[in-house]
Scaffold this motif. Structure first.
Motif, mmCIF file in Angstrom:
data_model
loop_
_atom_site.group_PDB
_atom_site.id
_atom_site.type_symbol
_atom_site.label_atom_id
_atom_site.label_comp_id
_atom_site.label_asym_id
_atom_site.label_seq_id
_atom_site.Cartn_x
_atom_site.Cartn_y
_atom_site.Cartn_z
ATOM 1 N N HIS A 213 -18.177 10.628 55.540
ATOM 2 C CA HIS A 213 -19.289 9.961 55.067
ATOM 3 C C HIS A 213 -19.733 9.019 55.688
ATOM 4 N N ALA A 214 -21.258 8.846 56.001
ATOM 5 C CA ALA A 214 -22.025 7.928 56.511
ATOM 6 C C ALA A 214 -23.295 7.712 55.922
ATOM 7 N N LEU A 215 -23.806 6.509 56.124
ATOM 8 C CA LEU A 215 -25.317 6.141 55.688
ATOM 9 C C LEU A 215 -26.225 6.280 56.952
ATOM 10 N N GLN A 216 -27.220 6.925 56.672
ATOM 11 C CA GLN A 216 -28.226 7.202 57.810
ATOM 12 C C GLN A 216 -29.740 6.263 57.347
ATOM 13 N N LEU A 217 -29.984 5.701 58.219
ATOM 14 C CA LEU A 217 -31.349 4.972 57.889
ATOM 15 C C LEU A 217 -32.389 5.556 58.892
ATOM 16 N N ARG A 218 -33.604 5.588 58.323
ATOM 17 C CA ARG A 218 -34.821 6.293 59.236
ATOM 18 C C ARG A 218 -35.788 5.248 59.029
ATOM 19 N N LEU A 219 -36.227 4.312 60.152
ATOM 20 C CA LEU A 219 -37.060 3.393 60.031
ATOM 21 C C LEU A 219 -38.557 3.959 61.173
#
Length: 453
Positions: free
Chosen positions: A380-386
């Motif tokens: 599991h991982a956290l994905q950020l979109r900016l």
């Protein structure tokens, strides 16, 4: 042994292995061969008795000589009344106890033929007692053979093994010498190449077409050489860029300071001229801080990262509040769930600040930050979109945007995104950028904190 030549080491190892195998074989030979030899002894005794039984013209009372020894097998006759019929010289070689035991076994025997075994002195006797009938007379035929043949056979076999092993060891030394040369030749080539690398001569590639462990070692050395070449090129480029970037504000500060000393105010008056000097000084200070921070990250890459559970949503909201004032007219859209990651809070805050600073410079009206949990290879991982609604990034710049001193049209020093890339790598994450329909979008991915699951 490690200080001896490779050929000697290989030969000693081979000799040691052969010696161990020889010792094991010597220990196993009696256990494996003796049962076959024992069976062969009984077979010889039985065949000798069959030959005697087929002689119809010999026997007790026939008047013809009775052969007491045949093919290493000694025979004795025992009448039913218990009288031994054999030459005295043959009987005297056998202990009285054995003759008495054999006599008792014969008189009690119900089978036609039976195999026996006994110890006589230092020898083992194998014998068969067979009930015979010739010319109307009943008697017992005692035929025996000692284990002398077995011992001689095993001893001969061991001597032959010793001779063959010695011959193999002598003949193996030239082969070991050839093998050592075969193995050491590419190792010497790798050693010479590494020496050139130590002397900073890393322009010549290492070409070694092998698929074994030596080939993999050569490929690792070649990868190291390429990285050294790339690092050297990066350092030279960095040095050139640093000297250029630092030289400009220094020249402005010096020229303005010299002009003030001469009573000249290039920006109109003293206050405006000093303001220019202050801005250039601040610019110089920020650039030096970023250089120092980039160097710090390079050092931290060689150390174990000290981490703790960090909430990315809190850091993002705090960073946005601090940077929003730079362009109050921009619209912000923040949608990040409360997911925690394992990392260094100060470094993660710096990475978000640098990316958002980049977004603010290029955005037209809107900046959005979204996040969510994703799964990759079972983790599991956290994905950020900016992203922002600014102009798209030129395709030729997408591959180099994270390299130091790669500035866009509105870039400042070209170090901000390079710092972001180093921080993401330190946290075992991933970062990328692509042009979408609404504008360029940065994607960052960090392993999520397992303790919060």
């Amino acid at each position: 042994m490690k200080n001896k030549p490779l050929a000697v080491q290989i030969w000693l190892v081979f000799s040691g292995v052969m010696t161990i195998i020889l010792c094991i074989v010597i220990l196993l030979i009696p256990l494996l061969v003796r049962p076959f030899l024992v069976q062969d002894t009984y077979t010889r005794i039985s065949e000798a008795q069959t030959l005697i039984s087929n002689r119809q013209d010999s026997g007790p009372g026939s008047g013809k000589p009775f052969r007491t020894k045949d093919n290493g097998v000694v025979h004795h006759l025992l009448l039913v009344n218990g009288e031994w019929i054999a030459p005295p010289s043959s009987l005297t070689r056998l202990p009285t106890e054995f003759l008495a035991t054999a006599q008792g076994q014969a008189l009690l025997q119900t089978e036609e033929a039976k195999q026996y075994k006994t110890e006589v002195g230092q020898q083992t006797l194998y014998y068969i007692i067979r009930v015979q009938q010739m010319e109307g007379q009943d008697f017992f035929l005692l035929s025996y053979a000692s284990d002398t043949y077995q011992q001689e056979f095993i001893s001969s076999l061991i001597r032959q093994l010793f001779s063959m092993t010695a011959l193999i060891l002598l003949a193996s030394f030239p082969f070991c010498y050839w093998l050592s040369k075969y193995l050491s030749r590419p190792l010497v080539q790798i050693e010479q190449h590494v020496q050139r690398l130590a002397e900073r001569d890393w322009n010549k590639p290492l070409l070694l077409d092998r698929k074994d462990e030596i080939g993999r070692l050569a490929k690792s050395v070649e990868r190291m050489r390429r990285r050294l070449v790339k690092q050297d090129e990066t350092q030279r480029t960095l040095l050139q860029n640093v000297s250029h970037e630092l030289k400009t504000p220094v020249m402005v500060i010096r020229s303005y300071a010299q002009a003030i000393q001469d009573g000249i105010y290039p920006s109109g008056d003293l206050s405006q001229t000093v303001e220019v000097i202050e801005k250039e000084s601040e610019r110089l200070e920020r650039q030096i801080q970023q250089l120092l921070y980039l160097t710090k990250l390079d050092y931290l890459a060689t150390q174990e990262l000290t981490t703790r559970s960090v909430c990315i949503a809190d850091i993002t909201h705090d960073t946005v509040q601090r940077l929003r004032w730079r362009r109050p007219e921009l619209e912000w859209e923040i949608n990040i769930p409360d997911i925690r990651v394992e990392g260094d809070e100060e470094q993660l805050r710096t990475a978000l600040e640098n990316i958002l600073d980049n977004q603010i410079r290029y955005a037209r009206q809107k900046i959005w930050v979204s996040g969510g949990e994703t799964e990759e290879n079972g983790a599991h991982a956290l994905q950020l979109r900016l992203g922002n609604d600014g102009p798209p990034i030129p395709p030729e710049s997408i591959q180099t945007v994270f390299e130091p001193y790669r500035k866009g049209t509105s870039g400042q020093f070209g170090l901000g995104l390079a710092i972001v890339k180093r921080i993401v790598d330190l946290h075992h994450g991933k970062i990328g950028i692509k042009n979408e329909e609404m504008g360029p979008v940065f994607t960052m991915q960090f392993p999520s904190d397992k303790r919060t699951r």
